[in-house]
Scaffold this active site. Structure first.
Site, PDB file in Angstrom:
ATOM      1  N   CYS A 161     -34.884 -21.582 -80.610  1.00 51.25           N
ATOM      2  CA  CYS A 161     -34.332 -20.228 -80.698  1.00 51.25           C
ATOM      3  C   CYS A 161     -35.261 -19.227 -81.372  1.00 51.25           C
ATOM      4  O   CYS A 161     -34.926 -18.041 -81.474  1.00 51.25           O
ATOM      5  CB  CYS A 161     -32.990 -20.266 -81.424  1.00 51.25           C
ATOM      6  N   HIS A 301     -30.820 -13.067 -87.640  1.00 46.06           N
ATOM      7  CA  HIS A 301     -30.631 -14.100 -86.617  1.00 46.06           C
ATOM      8  C   HIS A 301     -29.138 -14.234 -86.336  1.00 46.06           C
ATOM      9  O   HIS A 301     -28.734 -14.319 -85.184  1.00 46.06           O
ATOM     10  CB  HIS A 301     -31.224 -15.419 -87.099  1.00 46.06           C
ATOM     11  N   GLU A 312     -28.990 -17.670 -94.206  1.00 46.48           N
ATOM     12  CA  GLU A 312     -29.744 -16.436 -93.965  1.00 46.48           C
ATOM     13  C   GLU A 312     -29.313 -15.335 -94.923  1.00 46.48           C
ATOM     14  O   GLU A 312     -30.154 -14.599 -95.457  1.00 46.48           O
ATOM     15  CB  GLU A 312     -29.575 -15.974 -92.521  1.00 46.48           C
ATOM     16  N   LYS A 331     -26.325 -10.672 -81.777  1.00 44.51           N
ATOM     17  CA  LYS A 331     -25.614 -11.762 -81.100  1.00 44.51           C
ATOM     18  C   LYS A 331     -24.097 -11.560 -81.109  1.00 44.51           C
ATOM     19  O   LYS A 331     -23.392 -12.162 -80.300  1.00 44.51           O
ATOM     20  CB  LYS A 331     -25.965 -13.099 -81.740  1.00 44.51           C
ATOM     21  N   HIS A 336     -25.879 -15.573 -77.942  1.00 45.89           N
ATOM     22  CA  HIS A 336     -27.125 -16.209 -78.369  1.00 45.89           C
ATOM     23  C   HIS A 336     -27.866 -16.732 -77.151  1.00 45.89           C
ATOM     24  O   HIS A 336     -27.481 -17.732 -76.540  1.00 45.89           O
ATOM     25  CB  HIS A 336     -26.807 -17.355 -79.320  1.00 45.89           C
ATOM     26  N   PHE A 394     -33.368 -24.511 -84.287  1.00 41.52           N
ATOM     27  CA  PHE A 394     -33.318 -25.958 -84.440  1.00 41.52           C
ATOM     28  C   PHE A 394     -34.754 -26.459 -84.646  1.00 41.52           C
ATOM     29  O   PHE A 394     -35.693 -25.981 -84.005  1.00 41.52           O
ATOM     30  CB  PHE A 394     -32.743 -26.606 -83.175  1.00 41.52           C
TER      31      PHE A 394
END
Length: 408
Positions: A161, A301, A312, A331, A336, A394
């Site tokens: 991502c 993010h 975050e 998002k 996403h 990830f």
């Protein structure tokens, strides 16, 4: 060490669930309404998660031939369309072909092609002569370089991502190190399919609000339960600022800084205190030769997963101070898009600088008390300053980009 070379963003192109034109994308984001819908492109009734944020007709007919489209996976087709729009948006580029480059990012690449070749065809599948060239990760970079006669570097980054963010950041480095004068950089992803939805559901990443898809993506909300799958593509045109000004180009923003770090912690979970994200943001600011006080906004993010948002938010609070910088999650509106997410959010961040305004985060009813950040809930005017865009992935891959108003 930061480079003295200044890099301008002069072209933007998108294919998103919120539209294919910058105006449509910006207006949808400003309205703060989610684009998540029940899936109709395939039979999704039997899936535990049957909704996503999908791209409508990519409108490719004016950009590629039918024969070319047949040779592209959907990921590549979205990328080629978005990149073509970005190049057109940039205007007449004067760099020779040998001094131009392409940098693409993707996480899953040719998922549609691979599934068609392998699922439901017995032990060996049923690949065609086009399966390999359509499904390879570098297909988009190859097609974009062929379409625009790019004879310099043509490369692909795959860091889940964070791919789109890394691709744009590495494009910045190509200009700074003298490898190119113009870079077409971005990301693309198209993997909304039964197997991918089921896989992400089984690893606990997706929201399960099947009765109310539009309320499912809710970053930083106390009731968030996962992200909403999306697809899309976004590309930017980067060039030396002095060259852009010399040819009279419109400059959306300068790409002033880039950070990239690794958590080295877990394959799917972030470091709980957001340490990797914090180091990444600080690295990007150092690269831009800016202090945290120069940043007026963070495009987070912000996936809507419990662990990611908390980590975050803690990292943002440590870098900028509790509630000291406005934060939003794109998002929340368009879902996403995995490997394309960082590129889409980079485009949104450049538009945030250009318009001097931040779009709201959708579906935020009650801020999680653990997320001590100033989340934008309604369109907000911003003072001139830097905008930082985060992409985390990830595998613990982190990317941060810093955009500044031209001339600062």
């Amino acid at each position: 060490m930061a480079s003295s070379t200044r890099v301008a963003v002069t072209g933007l192109g998108v294919r998103t669930p919120a539209g294919h034109h910058l105006k449509d994308l910006w207006e949808t984001l400003a309205a703060g309404h989610s684009t998540a819908r029940t899936i109709t492109s395939f039979a999704a009734d039997g899936l535990p998660v049957n909704f996503a944020c999908q791209v409508g007709d990519p409108k490719w007919a004016e950009l590629v031939t039918v024969r070319q489209a047949h040779r592209m996976d959907r990921t590549t087709l979205l990328a080629v369309c978005a990149a073509a729009d970005a190049v057109t948006d940039a205007g007449e580029l004067h760099a020779p072909p040998e001094r131009r480059a392409v940098m693409t990012g993707t996480g899953q690449a040719g998922n549609e092609t691979y599934e068609q070749a392998m699922l439901g065809y017995g032990e060996f599948g049923n690949p065609t002569p086009l399966t390999v060239p359509k499904s390879m990760h570098n297909a988009a970079a190859a097609w974009i370089s062929m379409r625009h006669q790019v004879l310099g570097p043509s490369l692909t980054v795959s860091s889940a991502c964070a791919s789109g963010g890394h691709a744009i950041g590495e494009g910045l480095r190509l200009i700074r190190d003298g490898s190119a004068d113009v870079v077409v950089a971005g990301g693309a992803e198209a993997c909304i399919s039964p197997s991918v939805l089921l896989a992400f559901h089984r690893c606990g990443a997706l929201s399960r609000r099947v009765t109310d898809p539009e309320r499912a993506s809710r970053p930083f909300d106390i009731d968030r339960d996962g992200f909403v799958m999306a697809e899309g593509a976004a590309f930017v045109v980067l060039e030396r600022l002095e060259a852009a000004l010399r040819r009279g180009a419109r400059v959306y923003a300068e790409l002033a800084g880039y950070g990239r770090t690794s958590d080295a912690y877990h394959l799917t979970m972030p470091v709980p205190d957001g340490g990797g994200a914090e180091r990444c943001m600080r690295q990007a600011l150092t690269d831009a030769r800016l202090s945290p006080g120069h940043v007026v906004h963070v495009n987070a993010h912000g996936t809507g997963t419990p662990l990611n948002d908390l980590a975050e938010a803690q990292a943002i609070s440590r870098v900028f101070g509790s509630g000291q910088v406005s934060v939003t999650s794109t998002k929340s509106v368009i879902g996403h898009a995995l490997g394309a997410a960082g590129a889409i959010e980079a485009v949104v961040s450049a538009l945030t600088v250009f318009h001097g305004a931040a779009h709201p985060t959708a579906n935020l009813d009650t801020l999680d008390p653990g997320c001590d950040v100033d989340v934008v809930r309604a369109p907000r005017a911003l003072a001139p300053g830097a905008v930082l865009s985060n992409s985390f992935a990830f595998g613990g891959h982190n990317a941060s980009l810093v955009f500044t108003p031209s001339g600062t």
